[in-house]
Every structure is written in structure tokens, then in C-alpha cells.
Design a protein around this motif. Structure first.
Motif, short mmCIF file in Angstrom:
data_model
loop_
_atom_site.label_atom_id
_atom_site.label_comp_id
_atom_site.label_asym_id
_atom_site.label_seq_id
_atom_site.Cartn_x
_atom_site.Cartn_y
_atom_site.Cartn_z
N ASN A 123 0.67 -1.21 -0.05
CA ASN A 123 0.03 0.06 0.15
C ASN A 123 0.95 1.37 0.09
O ASN A 123 1.09 1.80 1.20
CB ASN A 123 -0.94 -0.15 1.08
N ASP A 124 1.29 1.65 -1.11
CA ASP A 124 2.35 2.84 -1.42
C ASP A 124 1.65 3.82 -2.24
O ASP A 124 2.52 4.83 -2.60
CB ASP A 124 3.55 2.18 -1.81
N ASN A 125 0.44 3.89 -2.44
CA ASN A 125 -0.25 4.70 -3.06
C ASN A 125 -1.32 5.64 -2.40
O ASN A 125 -2.14 5.01 -1.91
CB ASN A 125 -0.68 4.35 -4.48
N VAL A 126 -1.16 6.98 -2.15
CA VAL A 126 -2.35 7.52 -1.72
C VAL A 126 -3.46 7.62 -2.80
O VAL A 126 -3.33 8.03 -3.65
CB VAL A 126 -1.76 8.96 -1.36
N PRO A 127 -4.65 7.54 -2.10
CA PRO A 127 -5.92 7.83 -2.95
C PRO A 127 -5.87 9.28 -3.59
O PRO A 127 -5.47 10.37 -2.90
CB PRO A 127 -7.10 7.80 -2.09
N VAL A 128 -6.23 9.33 -4.78
CA VAL A 128 -6.23 10.63 -5.37
C VAL A 128 -7.81 11.01 -5.75
O VAL A 128 -8.30 10.30 -6.38
CB VAL A 128 -5.37 10.60 -6.69
N PHE A 129 -8.16 12.32 -5.44
CA PHE A 129 -9.48 12.87 -5.97
C PHE A 129 -9.68 13.29 -7.35
O PHE A 129 -8.43 13.67 -7.79
CB PHE A 129 -9.96 14.07 -5.14
N THR A 130 -10.47 12.93 -7.96
CA THR A 130 -10.47 12.96 -9.43
C THR A 130 -10.61 14.65 -9.59
O THR A 130 -10.57 15.03 -10.95
CB THR A 130 -11.94 12.46 -9.80
N LYS A 131 -10.85 15.43 -8.73
CA LYS A 131 -10.99 16.90 -8.92
C LYS A 131 -9.97 17.57 -8.04
O LYS A 131 -10.09 17.18 -6.78
CB LYS A 131 -12.49 17.42 -8.77
N ASP A 132 -9.61 18.57 -8.44
CA ASP A 132 -8.61 19.31 -7.66
C ASP A 132 -9.40 20.09 -6.53
O ASP A 132 -9.19 20.39 -5.40
CB ASP A 132 -7.89 20.43 -8.45
N VAL A 133 -10.57 20.74 -7.04
CA VAL A 133 -11.51 21.34 -5.92
C VAL A 133 -13.03 20.87 -6.16
O VAL A 133 -13.55 20.84 -7.25
CB VAL A 133 -11.35 22.94 -6.41
#
Length: 795
Positions: free
Chosen positions: A112-122
Motif C-alpha cells: 500500500n504505497d499509493n495515496v488515494p487521489v480525488f478526481t477533482k482538484d476542487v
């Protein structure tokens, strides 16, 4: 598996599973190729196909051949490449060289070496304040490049979301939909910022049991921070903030008079003169029933019907009245009758810095995996200061440390939120626990502060390979050591904890079956135990690979060579071997003639294998050493005479110098063969015979006899006459002979009386001379006729 050509291994394809957390330098021992040829025609070297992550090291094990070892030289990343295909080629030293190939497939295992990333910046959305409960505000979405549970995401409110926001909004843990669960009021708050956290299923349950009225005039916006957290071990997360604005509807009438007073005023303190400010004659106030009706602060204030002054009714604590609302406004409804008048008075309670910032608890404990990457963010619980404005919490300070820095996020009305940010990787094996102090300061003069201790437990991941406590293991072992003997105990340690740090031992993958029959290793203690008898004379040294691996989900392993030197004991007696042996030698052999070549061997070594040789005594033979060790010639050391001794039983003795000494003997029989070195010998010399005259021709008169000490043909005698002598000749080559004289006397019969004595005496003289030899005195009596009466003596 089969390499092409005469090189062979066990499988044509090999699969390895390697965690992407494996560190550069990690070693993976491969199966060695086998080549039935020997010497330079056996396996000479290996080649690894070109790749970016691995290099090849070849370990020469002497008699056990060359072992290929795969070494990681560049970190793996499963999200970049999941599988790696390599080709290992074994090449022999023949001319031309032959080779064999094995395909190696490496499956890179996920961590588990990846941080979840939101699909939008804002994320920002508008919402009417009269939106019904259940309205979907927005749907957030985050993705995680990891796989399996490490990539599964569920959503929840972040830790910093206050109870008021939790009463107004809800989030679907699976879909990320944020919905309205309370009544919004633009006049109460027109913007909300809420933290949304994506976390493991059920790890942070959402529980609420009441609804709250939301008013735009109380709060007009909310800042919502969303945190996406995967289910991996360790779990990773990321944050995103959305802003919810509460739009206004026309549901308020503003007061016409506004006063301001500081909190903590004494009972009876004047706030303001309402009658004067409204232009009402104070003399009519009592008649018109001047009073306060239906207000939120009715009990805190009172009006004087005589002068129209608004007074404080008891001590006012702004923090108790308004909690965190800013400004703190108390709305009063003033009524007069005859005629009826309704007036609105707003009293703003001004804050004084009478409270220090406080955290909800004295200490906070965080668990952070040592695999957390720099930049990982950990929102902390904000400090609470009942004061408002500049007297509320203004900043935070983090105690000095090497791993974390502090970021402060301003949520406007929701205050300042401290966020712990990792800026240097953690290593549990260096530091298991961290203790930090977070201090919150308000903006008063002088400022007040409050602190919380943060205890960080660094959680272990399997990032350490077991390490043997010795660089080399070399041990000596007597060849007569009994089965069950502990040869040596190896020990490896792993800095990780739990199963990641538990070490088990095994024989290496390349240990051959013949070694496995001789030795075994206790997987728990690391003791190498002898399981079969040894023989120094078969092999005097063994090199065994011992593998130490941990019990992690993706085990890490290392190997160490153990060299076992076998010590010789004197368990072999010398062996005597006779070669080029002549079973018979001529008796005329010269001194130094070689009879046999003798070699002595002893399978032991050192003094146990050093041999001395000797012969039986009093024989005409001796041992002559040669230029080669333990090679001797058996040679004659004197003259031989078959007629004296025709055979010798020679005893050879060989004795080693061990303690105790061992010896062996061997007896050989040497026959002495005859040579014609003896002439025939007659029984008498000369021979004298008397015969009467007048014999018939052919009548047997007498015989002669000769013997020969030689043997066989050399002893066969034949006779012949030669010049009055008899010659005896043997049958040897060349033949030897001897002769003898035979005297024959003819006796005449009858003899006249006058010559009788002469004849008789002459005959007897001849007989006596033959019998006793000339010069001997012989006395005898001869009977004669009466006419010859006398006795003679002859010499």
C-alpha cells in the motif's frame, strides 16, 4: 527443467514473487544449471538478459559448481510494471560452447504505497438553504492505484469535522455522496467546509441521533474536507476540501437598534437607553407597558420603565451564550402598547480573552506505518477556545522533531485546523515511538496557550532482510562424529517486529540431495545436525547454503554459506599392493635385482596417513624407496643359492603414525629358480674293481654312479668313456661334467702255489688302497695253505 543442449535444470520456467517494498541489494538465489560434462566442459558462467531492475552475481562453490544469484539493483513499482520476464543463460566452457536457457517470470506484489487521489482538484457546490433533508449535495470520488484491499475506498467525515456539521450533513461510505440531514439556514451560516475521509470499511463508524436546524444567518458557508483512505496495510489517505455556500431566502426582519457590551459585566450594568434612542418619552413608558417580549436573551437583560435604560440582568458569559458564533448577537423584541409598537434591539456581546485554548484530551496517540511516504498528511483535532475573534486560537506550534512539520489550515469560522505532515521517512527499527508536543496559541495580549502531547507509534512493515550474526561460518567436525551431532548453530536477526521479525531456517534451494542426506537444519533454532555418517576419505569439506527468512506476508530471505571441514581420524589401516611380482628369480641374480614393485596407501591424512614399511629379518632382500612417496622396490641384498634354500616367505609390514597406530602385513613367496652351477659328483674316485678272468663277454661286471645338486634337466646325468676314464655329464645348458678313473684287476684262477701269495697280496693291497687310502696301516689275516704258515703286515 531442461536447458537446451547438455545443460539441465529442474524446470524450464521459474516464477518468483517479490514485494515492491524489496530494497535494493536484496538477493534471490536461483536454481543452478547442471552439466553432465566435467572440468572446463561443465557450467562455466551465466548471462542475464538486459533489464532495468536486476543484476546477476555468480557464486563459485568449488566442487558444487557455480550458483546464480539475482540481485535487486533498482526498486520495483507494481503500479508501473506488474510482471518482469528475464532470461537466464548457462554457458559451459567447451569449444564451441554449449548453453541452456531458463525463463524467469517475476510477479511484483503490491504494497500500500499509493495515496488515494480525488478526481477533482476542487469541489465547490451551491445549495439552497431550504433544501429538503436527503438532498444530494455533491458526490466526491477518489481512486487508488493499488490493488485489492489496498485500493478499495470508503468515505467518511474527517476527524476535524465538528459536531454541528455532522448534524447537518451525511455521507454515503460507498458512493461518496454527501446529503443534507438537517435544516439549513443561510442566516445562520452561508458556507461550510467539511473534511471527508475515505477509510476502511467500518473502521470509523458514523453515528448520530439528532437533527439540527441550519440557518444561513447563523453560518452562510461550510468548508468540507474529504479524506480518501484505502484499506491497505498500512493504510494511506489523501484530503480534498469542498466549500458549501448557503444561499439566502427572505426570512428575517432586521432590528433597528444595536448595542455592544463586553462580556463579564457586573449585574445591573447599563447597556443603552432604548427610549432615548427610539425617541420615546420616558414618562410614558410605564403607562405603555414598556417591556421585553419573546427574545432569545430575555433573562439576560431587563428594561427600566422609568428611564428606558437596558440593563444587564446577571453576569453574561459570551462563551456560554453564543458558544462559537461570531459575532455574538442577542436579539431582543421590545413592545409598547397604546399604540402598539414592536422594536428590535440587537446586543453584541464583545469577547474578552478570559479562556485559554484547550484540546479535548490531554494526549493523542497516532499509529503511522513506517512505509508512509513523505508528504502524508494527518489532520489533528483542533484546539477549542471559547473566546472569539482575535482571542480565539490563532496559531499552533509543533515541538522540534526530525520527521514532521505542521501545516495550519484556516477554516474561517470553523477555526484553524492543525495538520501533521510527514517530511522525513520513518524507520521503526531506528525509532519505534515519537513524542511530540502541539501547542495552540490565541491572539490575546498576552496570548494564552494550551498543549497536547502526541504519541506516534511507528507500525512495522516487512522492510528488513534477516541478517546473520556472523560474516562467515566455518566449523571442523570429526569424521567419526555420531549421527545427531550438532555441527554448528547459525543465528540471524530481523529488525522488524512480530511475524516480520520471526526468523526460520532452511537449507538453501541449491543444496544437493547428497548434502540433504548428510545434514539437516532445525528451522527454529538454526542448529545444523548430522543425520548420516561422514567419511573424510570420501569428502573432506562441505559448503552448505543456509537460508534465513522471516514470516512476513511477502517473506524476505537471505542466505549464508556454512563451511564444514571434516577432521580425519585414524580409521584406515595401510594397504599393501604388490605389482610386477616375479614369483621366481634365478639363483645367480646379482645383488640389487628387483623382485617386485610394492605400493602402500593409507586413505587417512596427515600423520594418520604417513606410512613406514619394513621386511622380515635375516633374508637376502631389502626395500628400496622410489622417487614417489610410498612406492618401494623389493630387491636382492645378497647372493642366492637354490641348493641351500629354494624359497623365501617374505613378510611386508606397513604401519601408519596415527594414534593409535594401525598396521597391516602381507606375505609373498619368492622361489629361487635353478641355474646349472653344479657338476655331477661320482660316489667314488677312483673306482677299483676285481673280476675273474675268463668271464663271458657281455656279462655285467660292475657300475659307477654320479649325482648333480642342481634340479630338473640340470641334474640329469649321462655317462661315457673317454681315454680310460668315465665322464658324467648333466643336461644343463651349457652342460657341466666330471670324470673318474676306474681300476679293474683281472684275477687268474687257479693260481700256482708259488705265486699264490704274490697274487693274493697284490689284490688285497689294491683293495685296501682303494678302501682306506694310500699310507694307511691295515692289519688283516689271510688264510693260506699249510705250506704258507706266516702273517704279513702291509702299509
Amino acid at each position: 527443467y531442461c536447458y537446451s543442449s547438455p545443460l539441465h535444470v529442474l524446470l524450464s520456467e521459474m516464477h518468483l514473487e517479490i514485494g515492491e517494498s524489496a530494497l535494493p541489494g536484496t538477493r534471490f538465489q536461483l536454481e543452478a544449471a547442471r552439466d553432465s560434462d566435467s572440468g572446463s566442459n561443465s557450467v562455466h558462467h551465466y548471462k542475464l538478459s538486459h533489464n532495468d531492475n536486476f543484476r546477476l552475481e555468480i557464486k563459485d562453490r568449488g566442487e558444487d559448481g557455480k550458483i546464480p544469484i539475482l540481485i535487486l539493483q533498482k526498486p520495483l513499482d507494481r503500479e508501473f510494471i506488474r510482471n518482469i520476464k528475464l532470461q537466464l543463460i548457462a554457458v559451459d566452457g567447451g569449444k564451441p560452447a554449449k548453453s541452456g536457457t531458463m525463463e524467469i517470470t517475476i510477479n511484483v506484489l503490491d504494497i500500500n504505497d499509493n495515496v488515494p487521489v480525488f478526481t477533482k482538484d476542487v469541489y465547490s457546490v451551491m445549495l439552497n438553504e431550504n433544501a429538503p433533508i436527503g438532498t444530494t449535495v455533491i458526490q466526491v470520488n477518489a481512486t487508488d492505484l493499488d490493488e485489492g484491499p489496498n485500493g478499495d475506498i470508503v468515505y467518511s467525515f474527517g476527524k476535524s469535522v465538528n459536531s454541528k456539521a455532522r448534524k447537518l450533513f451525511d455521507i454515503n461510505t460507498a458512493t461518496g455522496e454527501i446529503t443534507v440531514k438537517g435544516l439549513l439556514d443561510y442566516e445562520d451560516k452561508d458556507s461550510y467546509e467539511i473534511d471527508i475521509q475515505a477509510s476502511g470499511k467500518g473502521l470509523i463508524p458514523m453515528i448520530t441521533d439528532q437533527m439540527a436546524l441550519i440557518n444561513r444567518e447563523t453560518k452562510f458557508q461550510y468548508y468540507i474536507t474529504l479524506t480518501a483512505k484505502d484499506l491497505g496495510q498500512p493504510s494511506l489517505s489523501s484530503l480534498k476540501t469542498i466549500t458549501v455556500l448557503i444561499s439566502d431566502v427572505n426570512d428575517n426582519i432586521w432590528a433597528q437598534i444595536r448595542y455592544s457590551i463586553s462580556e463579564e459585566q457586573k449585574d445591573g450594568a447599563a447597556v443603552g437607553n432604548i427610549a432615548k434612542d427610539l425617541g420615546i418619552d420616558h414618562r410614558t413608558l410605564k403607562e405603555r407597558g414598556f417591556r421585553i417580549v419573546s427574545t432569545s436573551g430575555e433573562s439576560m437583560f431587563s428594561v427600566n420603565q422609568h428611564d428606558g435604560v437596558l440593563y444587564v440582568n446577571g453576569k453574561i458569559d459570551r462563551e456560554e451564550v453564543c458558544e462559537r458564533s461570531t459575532p455574538c448577537l442577542i436579539n431582543l423584541k421590545i413592545a409598547l402598547e397604546n399604540p402598539l409598537e414592536i422594536h428590535y434591539v440587537t446586543v453584541e456581546i464583545l469577547d474578552v480573552n478570559d479562556h485559554s485554548p484547550m484540546f479535548s484530551e490531554n494526549e493523542k496517540r497516532l499509529e503511522i506505518w513506517e512505509s508512509a511516504l513523505p508528504g502524508a498528511r494527518y489532520p489533528l483535532q483542533a484546539a477549542h477556545d471559547p473566546d472569539s475573534g482575535s482571542n480565539s486560537v490563532q496559531t499552533y506550534k509543533l515541538g522540534h522533531n526530525d520527521h514532521f512539520r505542521l501545516e495550519i489550515k484556516d477554516r474561517e469560522e470553523d477555526g484553524k485546523i492543525p495538520i501533521l505532515i510527514l517530511h522525513k521517512p520513518l524507520d521503526r527499527e531506528v525509532t519505534k515511538n515519537l513524542k511530540l508536543e502541539l501547542t495552540a496559541f490565541d491572539g490575546g495580549r498576552p496570548p494564552k496557550s494550551g498543549s497536547i502531547e502526541i504519541f506516534i507509534d511507528v507500525l512495522d512493515i516487512n522492510d528488513n532482510v534477516p541478517v546473520f550474526t556472523k560474516d562467515a561460518y566455518t566449523v571442523t567436525l570429526n569424521e567419526n562424529a555420531p549421527v545427531g551431532t550438532t555441527v554448528v548453530k547459525v543465528n540471524a536477526t530481523d529488525l522488524d517486529e512480530g511475524q516480520n521479525g520471526e526468523v526460520v531456517y532452511a537449507l538453501g534451494n541449491n543444496v544437493k540431495n547428497n548434502l540433504r542426506r548428510l545434514f539437516e537444519v532445525n528451522e527454529i533454532t538454526g542448529e545444523i545436525i548430522l543425520r548420516d555418517r561422514l567419511d573424510f576419505e570420501v569428502k573432506d569439506k562441505y559448503e552448505i547454503d543456509i537460508q534465513a527468512s522471516d514470516k512476513g506476508t511477502v517473506p524476505l530471505a537471505t542466505d549464508k554459506s556454512v563451511i564444514i571441514k571434516i577432521v580425519d581420524v585414524n580409521d584406515n589401516a595401510p594397504e599393501i599392493e604388490v605389482t610386477s611380482f616375479s614369483s621366481a628369480i634365478p639363483e645367480d641374480s646379482k645383488t640389487g635385482t628387483t623382485v617386485a614393485l610394492i605400493s602402500v596407501t593409507d586413505l587417512d591424512s596427515g600423520l594418520n596417513g604417513k606410512i613406514s614399511c619394513s621386511l622380515s629379518e635375516d633374508i637376502p632382500f631389502k626395500l628400496m624407496p622410489s622417487s614417489q612417496v610410498n612406492i618401494y622396490s623389493l630387491v636382492t641384498s645378497g647372493l642366492l643359492d637354490r641348493e641351500t634354500k629354494f624359497q623365501y616367505h617374505i613378510t611386508l609390514s606397513a604401519k601408519d603414525m596415527g594414534q593409535p597406530s594401525l598396521s597391516s602385513v602381507k606375505t609373498i613367496t619368492v622361489l629361487i629358480s635353478d641355474v646349472n652351477d653344479n657338476t655331477p659328483e661320482f660316489s667314488f674316485s677312483p673306482y677299483a674293481f676285481y673280476v675273474m678272468e675268463n668271464n663271458v663277454p657281455g656279462k655285467f661286471l660292475f657300475s659307477v654312479s654320479a649325482t648333480d645338486k642342481d634340479a630338473n634337466e640340470n641334474a640329469i646325468v649321462s655317462y661315457q668313456t673317454w681315454r680310460g676314464s668315465i665322464v658324467a655329464t648333466d643336461s644343463g645348458t651349457p652342460s657341466l661334467s666330471s670324470n673318474v678313473t676306474v681300476n679293474v684287476t683281472i684275477l687268474f684262477m687257479p693260481c700256482p702255489p708259488d705265486c699264490f701269495s704274490k697274487c693274493v697280496l697284490r689284490a688285497y693291497c689294491l683293495i685296501l688302497s682303494y678302501a682306506v687310502g694310500l699310507g694307511s696301516w691295515v692289519f688283516f689275516r689271510i688264510a693260506l695253505p699249510l705250506s704258507f704258515p706266516f702273517t704279513h703286515s702291509f702299509s
